[in-house]
Design a protein around this motif. Structure first.
Motif, PDB file in Angstrom:
ATOM      1  N   THR A 104      -2.006 -18.741  38.816  1.00  0.00           N
ATOM      2  CA  THR A 104      -2.758 -19.995  38.868  1.00  0.00           C
ATOM      3  C   THR A 104      -4.257 -19.709  38.929  1.00  0.00           C
ATOM      4  O   THR A 104      -4.715 -18.999  39.830  1.00  0.00           O
ATOM      5  N   PRO A 105      -5.030 -20.226  38.006  1.00  0.00           N
ATOM      6  CA  PRO A 105      -6.493 -20.039  38.075  1.00  0.00           C
ATOM      7  C   PRO A 105      -7.035 -20.635  39.380  1.00  0.00           C
ATOM      8  O   PRO A 105      -6.701 -21.772  39.745  1.00  0.00           O
ATOM      9  N   GLN A 106      -7.830 -19.857  40.073  1.00  0.00           N
ATOM     10  CA  GLN A 106      -8.346 -20.308  41.357  1.00  0.00           C
ATOM     11  C   GLN A 106      -9.846 -20.063  41.441  1.00  0.00           C
ATOM     12  O   GLN A 106     -10.357 -19.097  40.865  1.00  0.00           O
ATOM     13  N   PRO A 107     -10.564 -20.929  42.152  1.00  0.00           N
ATOM     14  CA  PRO A 107     -11.997 -20.691  42.360  1.00  0.00           C
ATOM     15  C   PRO A 107     -12.208 -19.430  43.185  1.00  0.00           C
ATOM     16  O   PRO A 107     -11.400 -19.086  44.043  1.00  0.00           O
ATOM     17  N   MET A 108     -13.291 -18.755  42.887  1.00  0.00           N
ATOM     18  CA  MET A 108     -13.621 -17.504  43.577  1.00  0.00           C
ATOM     19  C   MET A 108     -14.889 -17.700  44.395  1.00  0.00           C
ATOM     20  O   MET A 108     -15.685 -18.610  44.160  1.00  0.00           O
ATOM     21  N   LEU A 109     -15.059 -16.830  45.376  1.00  0.00           N
ATOM     22  CA  LEU A 109     -16.300 -16.823  46.148  1.00  0.00           C
ATOM     23  C   LEU A 109     -16.641 -15.378  46.484  1.00  0.00           C
ATOM     24  O   LEU A 109     -15.801 -14.482  46.387  1.00  0.00           O
ATOM     25  N   VAL A 110     -17.894 -15.163  46.865  1.00  0.00           N
ATOM     26  CA  VAL A 110     -18.366 -13.813  47.187  1.00  0.00           C
ATOM     27  C   VAL A 110     -18.278 -13.613  48.693  1.00  0.00           C
ATOM     28  O   VAL A 110     -18.913 -14.340  49.463  1.00  0.00           O
ATOM     29  N   ALA A 111     -17.471 -12.647  49.100  1.00  0.00           N
ATOM     30  CA  ALA A 111     -17.332 -12.318  50.518  1.00  0.00           C
ATOM     31  C   ALA A 111     -18.402 -11.294  50.893  1.00  0.00           C
ATOM     32  O   ALA A 111     -18.616 -10.316  50.167  1.00  0.00           O
ATOM     33  N   PRO A 112     -19.094 -11.496  52.005  1.00  0.00           N
ATOM     34  CA  PRO A 112     -20.162 -10.568  52.373  1.00  0.00           C
ATOM     35  C   PRO A 112     -19.626  -9.198  52.776  1.00  0.00           C
ATOM     36  O   PRO A 112     -18.449  -9.057  53.156  1.00  0.00           O
ATOM     37  N   ALA A 113     -20.468  -8.216  52.682  1.00  0.00           N
ATOM     38  CA  ALA A 113     -20.093  -6.866  53.109  1.00  0.00           C
ATOM     39  C   ALA A 113     -19.904  -6.840  54.623  1.00  0.00           C
ATOM     40  O   ALA A 113     -20.534  -7.609  55.360  1.00  0.00           O
ATOM     41  N   PHE A 114     -19.040  -5.962  55.082  1.00  0.00           N
ATOM     42  CA  PHE A 114     -18.846  -5.789  56.521  1.00  0.00           C
ATOM     43  C   PHE A 114     -18.324  -4.386  56.785  1.00  0.00           C
ATOM     44  O   PHE A 114     -17.993  -3.631  55.847  1.00  0.00           O
ATOM     45  N   GLU A 115     -18.280  -3.997  58.030  1.00  0.00           N
ATOM     46  CA  GLU A 115     -17.795  -2.673  58.400  1.00  0.00           C
ATOM     47  C   GLU A 115     -16.956  -2.752  59.666  1.00  0.00           C
ATOM     48  O   GLU A 115     -17.078  -3.698  60.448  1.00  0.00           O
ATOM     49  N   TYR A 116     -16.098  -1.769  59.839  1.00  0.00           N
ATOM     50  CA  TYR A 116     -15.222  -1.724  60.998  1.00  0.00           C
ATOM     51  C   TYR A 116     -14.802  -0.278  61.241  1.00  0.00           C
ATOM     52  O   TYR A 116     -14.968   0.584  60.378  1.00  0.00           O
ATOM     53  N   PHE A 117     -14.261  -0.024  62.405  1.00  0.00           N
ATOM     54  CA  PHE A 117     -13.726   1.295  62.724  1.00  0.00           C
ATOM     55  C   PHE A 117     -12.248   1.333  62.357  1.00  0.00           C
ATOM     56  O   PHE A 117     -11.467   0.476  62.783  1.00  0.00           O
ATOM     57  N   GLY A 118     -11.877   2.318  61.536  1.00  0.00           N
ATOM     58  CA  GLY A 118     -10.503   2.406  61.067  1.00  0.00           C
ATOM     59  C   GLY A 118      -9.974   3.819  61.098  1.00  0.00           C
ATOM     60  O   GLY A 118     -10.642   4.777  61.527  1.00  0.00           O
ATOM     61  N   CYS A 119      -8.744   3.949  60.632  1.00  0.00           N
ATOM     62  CA  CYS A 119      -8.071   5.248  60.587  1.00  0.00           C
ATOM     63  C   CYS A 119      -8.751   6.138  59.547  1.00  0.00           C
ATOM     64  O   CYS A 119      -9.006   5.693  58.423  1.00  0.00           O
ATOM     65  N   PRO A 120      -9.049   7.395  59.877  1.00  0.00           N
ATOM     66  CA  PRO A 120      -9.696   8.273  58.899  1.00  0.00           C
ATOM     67  C   PRO A 120      -8.791   8.631  57.726  1.00  0.00           C
ATOM     68  O   PRO A 120      -9.267   9.029  56.670  1.00  0.00           O
ATOM     69  N   GLY A 121      -7.469   8.478  57.904  1.00  0.00           N
ATOM     70  CA  GLY A 121      -6.550   8.828  56.828  1.00  0.00           C
ATOM     71  C   GLY A 121      -6.352   7.731  55.812  1.00  0.00           C
ATOM     72  O   GLY A 121      -6.333   7.982  54.606  1.00  0.00           O
ATOM     73  N   CYS A 122      -6.218   6.493  56.288  1.00  0.00           N
ATOM     74  CA  CYS A 122      -5.909   5.387  55.368  1.00  0.00           C
ATOM     75  C   CYS A 122      -6.913   4.239  55.449  1.00  0.00           C
ATOM     76  O   CYS A 122      -6.848   3.311  54.665  1.00  0.00           O
ATOM     77  N   GLY A 123      -7.820   4.288  56.436  1.00  0.00           N
ATOM     78  CA  GLY A 123      -8.811   3.229  56.566  1.00  0.00           C
ATOM     79  C   GLY A 123      -8.293   1.964  57.207  1.00  0.00           C
ATOM     80  O   GLY A 123      -9.030   0.986  57.325  1.00  0.00           O
ATOM     81  N   ASP A 124      -7.036   1.963  57.651  1.00  0.00           N
ATOM     82  CA  ASP A 124      -6.437   0.749  58.208  1.00  0.00           C
ATOM     83  C   ASP A 124      -6.861   0.555  59.662  1.00  0.00           C
ATOM     84  O   ASP A 124      -7.219   1.502  60.366  1.00  0.00           O
ATOM     85  N   ARG A 125      -6.800  -0.718  60.109  1.00  0.00           N
ATOM     86  CA  ARG A 125      -7.139  -1.033  61.503  1.00  0.00           C
ATOM     87  C   ARG A 125      -5.908  -1.154  62.389  1.00  0.00           C
ATOM     88  O   ARG A 125      -6.019  -1.546  63.554  1.00  0.00           O
ATOM     89  N   SER A 126      -4.756  -0.822  61.869  1.00  0.00           N
ATOM     90  CA  SER A 126      -3.513  -0.933  62.643  1.00  0.00           C
ATOM     91  C   SER A 126      -3.279   0.347  63.450  1.00  0.00           C
ATOM     92  O   SER A 126      -2.350   1.106  63.194  1.00  0.00           O
ATOM     93  N   TYR A 127      -4.144   0.587  64.411  1.00  0.00           N
ATOM     94  CA  TYR A 127      -3.980   1.769  65.259  1.00  0.00           C
ATOM     95  C   TYR A 127      -4.212   1.377  66.713  1.00  0.00           C
ATOM     96  O   TYR A 127      -4.743   0.316  67.013  1.00  0.00           O
ATOM     97  N   TYR A 128      -3.779   2.234  67.614  1.00  0.00           N
ATOM     98  CA  TYR A 128      -3.960   1.969  69.038  1.00  0.00           C
ATOM     99  C   TYR A 128      -4.234   3.282  69.771  1.00  0.00           C
ATOM    100  O   TYR A 128      -3.875   4.372  69.301  1.00  0.00           O
ATOM    101  N   GLY A 129      -4.896   3.156  70.928  1.00  0.00           N
ATOM    102  CA  GLY A 129      -5.219   4.322  71.730  1.00  0.00           C
ATOM    103  C   GLY A 129      -4.073   4.719  72.644  1.00  0.00           C
ATOM    104  O   GLY A 129      -3.271   3.889  73.058  1.00  0.00           O
ATOM    105  N   ARG A 130      -4.014   6.030  72.956  1.00  0.00           N
ATOM    106  CA  ARG A 130      -2.976   6.537  73.852  1.00  0.00           C
ATOM    107  C   ARG A 130      -3.642   7.216  75.042  1.00  0.00           C
ATOM    108  O   ARG A 130      -4.640   7.923  74.891  1.00  0.00           O
ATOM    109  N   ARG A 131      -3.086   7.014  76.227  1.00  0.00           N
ATOM    110  CA  ARG A 131      -3.715   7.527  77.441  1.00  0.00           C
ATOM    111  C   ARG A 131      -3.503   9.023  77.648  1.00  0.00           C
ATOM    112  O   ARG A 131      -4.383   9.722  78.138  1.00  0.00           O
TER     113      ARG A 131
END
Length: 235
Positions: A104-131
């Motif tokens: 389906t043709p859909q309107p587009m928009l420009v999302a601004p650049a952003f940054e976050y801390f992620g996994c060095p292997g895959c870049g994902d944010r689905s990680y957690y710290g271990r004690r």
């Protein structure tokens, strides 16, 4: 139906008859069930069920003390029944929301650049710290999940995206596809919910267990859920 209803098995059975006859509105039936804040095991009917079904020993280990009724089949909440029913209707209608979204043709928009801390292997944010374990962080993305010592800064550049996310699109299009069947779905959901509760208090899928075995059932999630009533053919 009155504004305040004290739910009983007799009321549930009357609700099934009323739904079939068209004298009970599905929304009112569901609202009455959701408004009842009691746990199922506090209903008087459960005490009656316990008197009829409780054996003199645990069916798992044979213990004769601290015995409880353990339901291996639990009724689903109305919201889950509705989701499953709507998915079933969409399958019968041969609706493919993923394909619709991409075709389906859909309107587009420009999302601004952003940054976050992620996994060095895959870049994902689905990680957690271990004690205590090393490395300090564990990423649950990827097969198998992997671990790392420190997250890295991931930069996402400015990009063009759909104005409507897939979730927003799917919710809107699902509602449009299902609009002609809303009444039918409502009756189906209400009837399924009520019948699951009736089956619960009839003792379907119930066993006698000692508290230790009952805890194991819960901890290992050995309980299932009642099958949702099959959908009737479209009118």
């Amino acid at each position: 139906m009155g504004a305040t209803v004290t739910l009983t098995v007799a009321w549930l059975k009357e609700a099934v008859r009323g739904l079939d006859a068209g004298t009970h509105a599905p929304g009112e039936v569901i609202a009455a069930i959701e408004a009842d804040g009691r746990k199922l095991w506090t209903w008087p009917e459960f005490k009656e069920l316990r008197g009829r079904k409780l054996a003199d020993h645990c069916g798992e280990c044979g213990a004769r003390t601290d015995l409880v009724l353990q339901h291996l089949v639990q009724p689903d909440r109305p919201g889950k029944v509705r989701v499953e029913a709507e998915r079933g209707y969409l399958r019968k209608l041969r609706v493919d929301l993923g394909r619709e979204y991409h075709e389906t043709p859909q309107p587009m928009l420009v999302a601004p650049a952003f940054e976050y801390f992620g996994c060095p292997g895959c870049g994902d944010r689905s990680y957690y710290g271990r004690r205590t374990k090393k490395p300090r962080f564990r990423c649950v993305n990827g097969q198998p999940p992997h671990a790392f010592e420190e997250p890295v800064l991931v930069q996402v550049p400015e990009r063009e995206v759909h104005a409507e996310t897939f979730k927003e699109f799917a919710m809107r299009r699902s509602a449009e596809h299902l609009a002609p069947y809303r009444d039918e779905i409502g009756r189906h959901v209400a009837r399924s919910v009520v019948q699951q509760l009736i089956a619960y208090f009839a003792g379907h899928g119930v066993v006698t267990a000692c508290k230790r075995c009952a805890f194991r059932y819960d901890a290992q999630r050995l309980e299932g859920h009642a099958p949702i009533e099959p959908m009737q053919p479209f009118a």
